[in-house]
Design an enzyme around this catalytic site. Structure first.
Site, PDB file in Angstrom:
ATOM      1  CG  HIS A   1      -3.424   0.937  -4.095  1.00 30.13           C
ATOM      2  ND1 HIS A   1      -2.672  -0.071  -3.660  1.00 30.13           N
ATOM      3  CD2 HIS A   1      -3.595   1.768  -2.965  1.00 30.13           C
ATOM      4  CE1 HIS A   1      -2.436   0.023  -2.229  1.00 30.13           C
ATOM      5  NE2 HIS A   1      -3.022   1.148  -1.820  1.00 30.13           N
ATOM      6  CD  GLU A   2      -4.747   5.519  -3.595  1.00 31.50           C
ATOM      7  OE1 GLU A   2      -5.293   5.582  -2.470  1.00 31.50           O
ATOM      8  OE2 GLU A   2      -3.386   5.187  -3.571  1.00 31.50           O
TER       9      GLU A   2
ATOM     10  CG  HIS B   1      -7.205   2.638  -0.276  1.00 33.11           C
ATOM     11  ND1 HIS B   1      -7.307   1.727   0.982  1.00 33.11           N
ATOM     12  CD2 HIS B   1      -6.236   2.757  -0.769  1.00 33.11           C
ATOM     13  CE1 HIS B   1      -5.861   1.457   1.193  1.00 33.11           C
ATOM     14  NE2 HIS B   1      -5.059   2.078   0.111  1.00 33.11           N
TER      15      HIS B   1
ATOM     16  N   GLY C   1      -0.305   7.944  -3.792  1.00 31.20           N
ATOM     17  CA  GLY C   1      -1.702   8.087  -3.675  1.00 31.20           C
ATOM     18  C   GLY C   1      -2.115   7.964  -2.273  1.00 31.20           C
TER      19      GLY C   1
ATOM     20  CB  CYS D   1      -0.813   0.325   1.067  1.00 30.54           C
ATOM     21  SG  CYS D   1      -2.383   1.171   1.554  1.00 30.54           S
TER      22      CYS D   1
HETATM   23 NI    NI Z   1      -3.230   2.323  -0.203  1.00 31.26          NI
END
Ligand code: NI
Length: 159
Positions: free
Chosen positions: A132-133, A136, A46, A90
């Site tokens: 997770h994305e 961000h 991702g 990441c």
């Molecule tokens: Ni990341």
């Protein structure tokens, strides 16, 4: 298409909140293509636009399975279910793998690259990647969500 430079570690941009995409124009479509190419180049599952220095609410996800690559514009998580403790990395922290708690199931609403409203429900790794994305996009990075290690009982810690 082009490989873009990935922002890393303590780059301040990673802590900033990304802005909604108002118009899906050719620049946005080009950015999405570049993000996919960049994600593939570094074997990521991702990537969020902020990681290539663009504060727009865009993420791409590819689990390298039979499903098409997810392109999510202005994603909003509308439902989560359960919990999973997982190891996570990441592309902005190339040498870091940490334990985090993520939902076991995530439902997200977004626009695709044609401006069509889509709704995706993912479990396991997909739920983890979506969480997770979207983190961000809100300026939340891996080190903000990692489960702290119990240093008191950890004999292998480095000085
Ligand atoms: Ni990341």
């Amino acid at each position: 298409m082009a490989i873009r430079n990935i922002r890393k570690e303590d780059d301040e941009i990673l802590k900033k909140k990304s802005k909604e995409v108002e118009v899906i124009d050719d620049r946005v479509k080009e950015l999405i293509k570049d993000m996919i190419e960049t994600m593939h180049k570094f074997d990521g599952v991702g990537l969020a636009a902020v990681q290539v220095g663009i504060l727009k609410r865009i993420v791409v996800i590819d689990l390298y399975d039979e499903k098409p690559i997810l392109k999510l514009i202005n994603p909003v998580i509308i439902k989560t279910k359960g919990k999973q403790e997982v190891e996570e990395g990441c592309l902005s922290f190339p040498n870091k793998y940490v334990k985090v708690i993520r939902p076991e199931e995530v439902t997200v609403e977004a626009l695709d690259e044609n401006g069509k409203k889509i709704k995706v429900t993912g479990t396991g790794l997909l739920a983890q990647a979506i969480s997770h994305e979207v983190d961000h996009l809100n300026g939340i990075i891996l080190t903000d969500v990692m489960i702290p290690r119990n240093y008191g009982s950890n004999r292998t810690r480095r000085q």
